[in-house]
Design a protein around this motif. Structure first.
Motif, short mmCIF file in Angstrom:
data_model
loop_
_atom_site.label_atom_id
_atom_site.label_comp_id
_atom_site.label_asym_id
_atom_site.label_seq_id
_atom_site.Cartn_x
_atom_site.Cartn_y
_atom_site.Cartn_z
N ALA A 21 0.79 -0.93 0.33
CA ALA A 21 0.09 0.16 -0.05
C ALA A 21 0.76 0.95 0.15
O ALA A 21 0.25 2.07 -0.56
N GLY A 24 2.73 0.68 -3.88
CA GLY A 24 1.19 2.21 -4.33
C GLY A 24 1.14 3.25 -4.31
O GLY A 24 0.26 3.84 -5.69
N SER A 25 0.97 3.83 -3.67
CA SER A 25 0.60 4.86 -2.59
C SER A 25 1.49 5.89 -3.78
O SER A 25 1.17 7.22 -3.99
N LEU A 42 -6.15 6.52 -3.85
CA LEU A 42 -5.63 6.04 -2.86
C LEU A 42 -6.54 5.78 -1.44
O LEU A 42 -6.26 5.69 -0.56
N ALA A 45 -5.69 2.57 -1.14
CA ALA A 45 -3.94 1.95 -0.72
C ALA A 45 -4.04 2.22 0.89
O ALA A 45 -4.13 1.31 1.48
N ALA A 48 -6.60 -0.75 2.45
CA ALA A 48 -4.95 -2.13 2.08
C ALA A 48 -4.54 -1.91 3.23
O ALA A 48 -3.54 -2.53 4.51
N ALA A 49 -3.86 -0.65 3.52
CA ALA A 49 -2.85 -0.46 4.47
C ALA A 49 -3.96 -0.55 6.27
O ALA A 49 -2.90 -1.32 7.23
#
Length: 68
Positions: A21, A24-25, A42, A45, A48-49
């Motif tokens: 995450a 990716g962000s 975002l 992300a 996901a985090a």
């Protein structure tokens, strides 16, 4: 313990999800995507985090004593 049922697998997957995450962000933030798409990615992300954090730290509660 059954095959593939290792107790430390979930925290490792959670940590990998957090790292993915973060990377990716960073890539999404640096890209030249339209604003609405960047914002949506975002938010994904962040979700996901949070899921990764929950997977990593779910076992931090005090263990219950075993009955004898």
């Amino acid at each position: 313990m059954a095959r593939g049922d290792h107790p430390m697998r979930t925290p490792v997957y959670g940590g990998l999800l957090i790292v993915a995450a973060m990377i990716g962000s960073t890539l999404v933030w640096q890209s030249h995507l339209p604003g609405w798409l960047r914002d949506a990615l975002l938010v994904v992300a962040v979700a996901a985090a949070v899921c990764g954090w929950l997977m990593t730290f779910r076992d931090l509660s005090r263990p219950r004593p075993r009955r004898r």
